[in-house]
Design a protein around this motif. Structure first.
Motif, PDB file in Angstrom:
ATOM      1  N   ALA A  61       0.839  -1.202   0.000  1.00 39.47           N
ATOM      2  CA  ALA A  61       0.000   0.000   0.000  1.00 39.47           C
ATOM      3  C   ALA A  61       0.874   1.253   0.000  1.00 39.47           C
ATOM      4  O   ALA A  61       0.587   2.224  -0.708  1.00 39.47           O
ATOM      5  N   LYS A  62       1.956   1.233   0.779  1.00 40.45           N
ATOM      6  CA  LYS A  62       2.874   2.374   0.807  1.00 40.45           C
ATOM      7  C   LYS A  62       3.532   2.578  -0.550  1.00 40.45           C
ATOM      8  O   LYS A  62       3.672   3.717  -1.020  1.00 40.45           O
ATOM      9  N   ALA A  63       3.941   1.504  -1.181  1.00 46.62           N
ATOM     10  CA  ALA A  63       4.572   1.608  -2.503  1.00 46.62           C
ATOM     11  C   ALA A  63       3.618   2.221  -3.511  1.00 46.62           C
ATOM     12  O   ALA A  63       4.021   3.066  -4.326  1.00 46.62           O
ATOM     13  N   GLU A  64       2.360   1.848  -3.453  1.00 45.95           N
ATOM     14  CA  GLU A  64       1.360   2.404  -4.371  1.00 45.95           C
ATOM     15  C   GLU A  64       1.163   3.897  -4.106  1.00 45.95           C
ATOM     16  O   GLU A  64       1.051   4.689  -5.041  1.00 45.95           O
ATOM     17  N   LEU A  65       1.120   4.276  -2.838  1.00 47.91           N
ATOM     18  CA  LEU A  65       0.980   5.690  -2.489  1.00 47.91           C
ATOM     19  C   LEU A  65       2.151   6.497  -3.029  1.00 47.91           C
ATOM     20  O   LEU A  65       1.973   7.540  -3.654  1.00 47.91           O
TER      21      LEU A  65
END
Length: 50
Positions: free
Chosen positions: A8-12
């Motif tokens: 999720a952090k990578a996508e953000l």
């Protein structure tokens, strides 16, 4: 299915990967803005802001 936090952090970060998007967020942190205000502050054409 739950997405792992690291994913999720990578996508953000991928989403915020353009300086224009980060600048829009900075401006919106000051409070609500109309699109014309954002356009004037960022000095881009409307299609590039969308």
């Amino acid at each position: 299915m739950t997405v792992p936090l690291y994913q999720a952090k990578a996508e953000l970060f991928r989403t915020l990967g353009h300086p224009l998007r980060i600048r829009v967020l900075e401006l919106l942190c000051e409070g609500p803005k109309q699109v014309r205000e954002l356009l004037a502050a960022i000095e881009v054409e409307a299609p590039n802001l969308s």
